[in-house]
Every structure is written in structure tokens, then in C-alpha cells.
Enzyme design. Structure first.
Site, short mmCIF file in Angstrom:
data_model
loop_
_atom_site.label_atom_id
_atom_site.label_comp_id
_atom_site.label_asym_id
_atom_site.label_seq_id
_atom_site.Cartn_x
_atom_site.Cartn_y
_atom_site.Cartn_z
N PHE A 27 14.17 24.54 13.61
CA PHE A 27 14.76 24.79 14.93
C PHE A 27 14.24 26.12 15.53
CE2 PHE A 27 18.72 27.17 16.36
CZ PHE A 27 18.49 26.96 17.71
N GLY A 52 13.08 20.80 8.76
CA GLY A 52 12.29 20.79 9.99
C GLY A 52 11.51 19.49 10.07
N LEU A 87 10.55 32.51 7.86
CA LEU A 87 11.77 31.82 8.27
C LEU A 87 12.14 30.67 7.34
CD1 LEU A 87 11.02 33.32 10.95
CD2 LEU A 87 11.80 31.31 12.17
N LYS A 105 15.69 29.42 -4.76
CA LYS A 105 14.25 29.58 -5.03
C LYS A 105 13.49 29.84 -3.73
CE LYS A 105 13.43 26.71 -9.10
NZ LYS A 105 12.88 25.41 -9.52
N ASN A 113 6.31 35.34 -2.59
CA ASN A 113 5.00 34.82 -2.18
C ASN A 113 4.56 35.41 -0.83
OD1 ASN A 113 4.49 33.25 -4.45
ND2 ASN A 113 5.72 31.55 -3.67
N TYR A 159 22.84 30.60 -0.60
CA TYR A 159 22.24 31.06 0.65
C TYR A 159 22.45 32.57 0.81
CZ TYR A 159 21.29 31.14 5.73
OH TYR A 159 20.79 31.40 6.99
N THR A 189 22.86 31.12 15.81
CA THR A 189 21.95 30.87 16.92
C THR A 189 21.93 29.37 17.21
OG1 THR A 189 20.64 32.79 16.33
CG2 THR A 189 19.53 31.13 17.65
#
Ligand code: NAD
Ligand code: UDP
Length: 339
Positions: A27, A52, A87, A105, A113, A159, A189
Site C-alpha cells: 500500500f 502487496g 518498508l 524474521k 540484509n 510486529y 496511515t
């Protein structure tokens, strides 16, 4: 573990930059890719399409400066880039709780990374952190100096603690390896291209109102959130990435206008002209009671504050869902807004 090597090309010269957006097909990421391309940058969008989709960036695919790659950030990736917006991470509670171990993870290995790549290439990197690092806050509104009140082993922890660990890694790479970092703490958002069914409150209420289903209020509806329209958030990201190197954040990005969920439901009902009734359901575990950003720091350092009112942003979002659901508008003015 395997590494991928993205198409090799020279770094863009002049003002245009080569920019990697992880989670770019989500998003917020899709709006960010769009904005970065409009400023003539080259954009590499990396996504595993968990939450996504290719559809979110389908309108960008013919742009020769846009590249879409299916990849999971938990695996290393290589690319010669100037900037990385990190993101990648499911953002809605039902999605991030559906595979909590992979969520953790994604935040931790994804940060490692990304930071490894930034260190290697000298790129600047921004982490999309979250107001969830404040947990169920005991301080209101929330300033960046507040350390939070997070349940480390509850259902939201994959999270919240994942993002807190990612912040830790960002700051340690900055201190240890002089990686140029930016940490944005994003508050709720909303806007076009939210999932219709990812369970977040704005998409739920709007879809329910437009389809005449009951509006689901969790708990007594007195809990609060503050809602930022996606274009304002993206503007904050760009200002943050372009801010002076010494400014790392963390910085709150959100709209300080605070609503109870009952107030939000009433506003959505008014703007859609819907006659949906309210349906009260149990409050999910560890659901924060109050949330509102203190954006003094963003105003001072970035000259940033939201420009889109909740009413205006909601009208735009309602118009989007009205079209996406393939229905005739309930209210004629919505078609105008959606155009
Ligand atoms: P979203 O779920 O729409 O987007 C996340 C994207 O990341 C998706 O395209 C998904 O497929 C991708 N992704 C997830 N795991 C991945 C992995 N392991 N490897 C590669 N790609 C992966 O969510 P969003 O609302 O666009 O959120 C974007 C970012 O902003 C997230 O990091 C989220 O935590 C943060 N954030 C968003 C909000 C909000 O209200 N939207 C609030 C706070 C923080
Ligand atoms: N919520 C609600 N009805 C819904 C979905 C969510 O009342 O159909 C509430 C939820 O309990 C929370 C708030 O709305 O208090 C925001 O939820 P969301 O999942 O959008 O984001 P987060 O809790 O992560 O801020």
C-alpha cells in the site's frame, strides 16, 4: 540462503538517484515508488507479494526507470543503489499475526540484509518503523523520547518487537559502521490501495459502509487513533531521506488529529451516506487504548506536517473503494473525487 544480483547499471548521475524500495508493491510502497519516479529517479521495487501485489504497481511497469523484483528480504540481495527505503513487512494485525515467526524474521533479517547492503554500497537507508514501538502507551501524545510499553510475548509482539529490534540494528550499524540511517515512526496511515480485507479499521469501515454491512466496532469504540493520508506520509519519507546526515530520527510521522473508533465510524457513515448499523465485537488482545503522535520534531527538522484533513482523505479513500468494489457510487460527488 541465496543472494541475487539485480541488473547492473551505472548509478544515475546528477540529481536523479537509483533507489531501492523494499515492500514497494504494498500500500504505502506503491505510492512511494510512484512519487520517486515522478522525480525522475530510477526505482527498484523489491517485494515477496505477501500482502502487496503486482496490481499495485501495474501502472508503473512501462516506465523504463522502474524495475520490479520478486524477492524475500529475509534472503540477502545485492544492488548498486544510492538510497534504500526499507518498508517490507506486513502492517495489518491479521496479516502480521498470520505467520508471526516470518514477521519477526522479516523485520530482523530484512534490517540486517538492508543494512549490509547500505554498508557495502554507501547507500543511505530509511526504516519504516511504527508507532507500535510505543505499545499501549502510558504517555500521551507520544514523543520520540518515550521508550514505550510493549508486551514482549503477546500476539502483537512479532510486529512490535520486530520493529524495535530493527531500530536497534539501524542504530548499531550507524554507530559501528557509520551507515547513514533514518528511522521513521509511522502512525496509522490510510488511502487508496489499502487492502479491502486486511482488517485495518479504515478499510473495514469504508468497505462495510459502502456494501451495507454492519460496521464492526471492537471493544467499546472509545480507543483512539490518529490517521495520516498516504500522500502526506510519503512526503514525510522524502523529506526525512533528504534531511541532513546527522539527523537520524527516530521521528514520528503521523497526523495528530485524534479520533475514537466510534467517531471514525460516524464520520465514515456520514461521508458515504450509508445506513449500516454498528456491531460491537470483542477487543483484540493488547489493543492500544490511545495513540496520537507528537510531531514537534518532524515540524522542526523536516518542516513537515500533514496537509490533508481526515475528512478530505477519507472522501478520497471512499471514492477509491467505491471504484475498486466495482459499484455505482452511493453518492455522486464521490465519482468526481475519484476521477
Ligand atoms: P503492506 O502490507 O501493504 O505493505 C508491505 C509490503 O511488504 C507488501 O507489499 C508485502 O508483500 C511486502 N513484504 C512483506 N514481507 C516481505 C518480505 N519478507 N520480503 C519482501 N517483501 C515483503 O503495508 P503498508 O501499510 O504499506 O506498510 C508499509 C510499511 O510501513 C511496513 O513496514 C509497515 O510496518 C510500516 N507501517 C505502516 C503503517 C500503516 O498504517 N500503513 C503504520 C506503521 C508502520
Ligand atoms: N478496529 C475496529 N473495528 C475494525 C477494525 C479495527 O474497531 O473493524 C479497531 C482496532 O481494535 C483498533 C483500531 O481500530 O483499536 C485500529 O486498528 P487497526 O487494525 O487499523 O490498526 P492498529 O490497531 O494497528 O493501530
Amino acid at each position: 540462503m541465496h543472494a541475487i544480483t539485480l541488473r547492473d547499471s551505472k548509478l544515475s548521475s546528477g540529481k536523479a538517484k537509483r533507489i531501492l524500495v523494499t515492500g514497494g508493491a504494498g500500500f504505502v510502497g506503491s505510492h512511494l515508488c510512484e512519487r520517486l519516479l515522478s522525480e525522475t529517479n530510477e526505482v527498484i521495487c523489491l517485494d515477496n507479494f505477501h500482502t502487496g501485489s503486482r496490481t499495485n504497481v501495474a501502472h508503473l511497469r512501462d516506465n523504463p526507470r522502474f524495475e520490479l523484483l520478486r524477492h524475500d528480504v529475509t534472503e540477502p540481495f545485492l544492488a548498486q543503489v544510492d538510497e534504500i527505503y526499507n518498508l517490507a513487512c506486513p502492517a495489518s494485525p491479521i496479516h502480521y499475526q498470520s505467520d508471526p515467526i516470518h514477521t519477526m524474521k522479516t523485520s530482523v533479517l530484512g534490517a540486517l540484509n538492508t543494512l549490509g547492503l547500505a554498508r557495502r554500497t554507501g547507500a543511505k537507508t530509511m526504516l519504516a518503523s511504527t508507532s507500535e514501538v510505543y505499545g499501549d502507551p502510558q504517555v500521551h501524545p507520544q514523543k520520540e523520547s518515550y521508550w514505550g510499553h510493549v508486551n514482549p510475548n503477546g500476539t502483537r509482539a512479532c510486529y512490535d518487537e520486530g520493529k524495535r529490534s530493527a531500530e536497534t540494528l539501524y542504530f548499531d550499524y550507524h554507530r559501528r559502521h557509520a551507515v547513514r540511517i533514518k528511522v521513521a515512526r509511522i502512525f496509522n496511515t490510510y488511502g487508496p490501495r489499502m487492502h479491502a480485507n486486511d482488517g485495518r479499521v479504515v478499510s473495514n469501515f469504508v468497505v462495510q459502509a459502502l456494501t451495507g454491512q454492519p460496521i464492526t466496532i471492537y471493544g467499546d469504540g472509545q480507543q483512539t487513533r490518529s490517521f495520516c493520508f498516504v500522500s502526506d506520509l510519503v512526503d514525510g519519507f522524502i523529506r526525512l531521506m533528504n534531511s541532513r546526515d546527522e539527523f537520524t530520527g527516530p521521528v514520528n510521522l503521523g497526523n495528530p488529529a485524534e479520533f475514537t473508533m466510534l467517531e471514525l465510524a460516524e464520520l465514515v457513515l456520514t461521508l458515504t451516506g450509508s445506513r449500516s448499523r454498528l456491531l460491537f465485537k470483542p477487543l483484540p488482545a493488547d489493543d492500544p487504548k490511545r495513540r496520537r503522535p507528537d510531531i514537534t520534531l518532524a515540524r522542526k527538522e523536516l518542516g513537515w506536517s500533514p496537509t490533508i484533513s481526515t475528512e478530505e482523505g477519507l472522501k478520497n479513500t471512499i471514492a477509491y473503494f467505491d471504484r475498486a468494489l466495482g459499484r455505482k457510487s452511493m453518492t455522486p460527488h464521490l465519482e468526481e473525487i475519484a476521477a
